[in-house]
Design an enzyme around this catalytic site. Sequence first.
Site, PDB file in Angstrom:
ATOM      1  N   ASP A  86       0.839  -1.193   0.000  1.00  0.00           N
ATOM      2  CA  ASP A  86       0.000   0.000   0.000  1.00  0.00           C
ATOM      3  C   ASP A  86       0.878   1.249   0.000  1.00  0.00           C
ATOM      4  O   ASP A  86       0.632   2.206  -0.734  1.00  0.00           O
ATOM      5  CB  ASP A  86      -0.939  -0.008   1.207  1.00  0.00           C
ATOM      6  CG  ASP A  86      -1.950   1.121   1.176  1.00  0.00           C
ATOM      7  OD1 ASP A  86      -2.541   1.373   0.107  1.00  0.00           O
ATOM      8  OD2 ASP A  86      -2.155   1.747   2.237  1.00  0.00           O
ATOM      9  N   LYS A  99     -10.189   7.460 -10.945  1.00  0.00           N
ATOM     10  CA  LYS A  99      -9.602   6.169 -10.579  1.00  0.00           C
ATOM     11  C   LYS A  99      -8.202   6.022 -11.168  1.00  0.00           C
ATOM     12  O   LYS A  99      -7.971   6.314 -12.341  1.00  0.00           O
ATOM     13  CB  LYS A  99     -10.492   5.025 -11.066  1.00  0.00           C
ATOM     14  CG  LYS A  99     -11.853   5.012 -10.409  1.00  0.00           C
ATOM     15  CD  LYS A  99     -12.703   3.899 -10.956  1.00  0.00           C
ATOM     16  CE  LYS A  99     -14.056   3.879 -10.265  1.00  0.00           C
ATOM     17  NZ  LYS A  99     -14.915   2.814 -10.812  1.00  0.00           N
TER      18      LYS A  99
END
Length: 194
Positions: free
Chosen positions: A86, A133
Amino acid sequence: MSRISQPWPPVEVEPATVHPKAPQPGSHLGIHFGECFGCGDEIEAGLHLQSTVGEGTTVYSKFTVTSAHQGAPGLAHGGLLACAFDEALGATVGNLLRRPAVTGKLETDFLRPVPVGSTLYIATKLDGVAGRKIYVSADGRLDAEDGPVAVRARALFVRVEFEHFSTHGDPEALQKLAAAHEKAKREREWDINP
């Protein structure tokens, strides 16, 4: 049973365009916040992830697994590895696109154990953009840039405005971050090397 691989990205995307003010290839990406568990230097048990900009839309990161990162005895905790990805994926999005974004979805595939004491080399690339996105993916290799792949990840990040952080974040932490950025800016202004 066979595994059906889903296409990535799952929608039609535009190529990701690196921002003109993005760090140049070979640039080391510094700490974005000292108290960040992923890249910061103020949390002893943090990942202390280090990243460098590659060519095109790639960033290379690495971190060494310590005993503070283990789940099963002697092995990295899977959730901690997801955290490392992440951080690496987010560093790629934030630094190359120069847009604030947050993780919308993170998917990890654990292919082999990651032992305590090993170094994970993560190669991350921007896969494309569709509106707000941002699609990004990475491979994590054991103990060398060309070592065996131990973990793969792909993520969807969603572009947000700065108000996302000022509304939902800790005001004191945001003030600390602003002060650190201002200090770094002043230090760069005094760099008089020809």
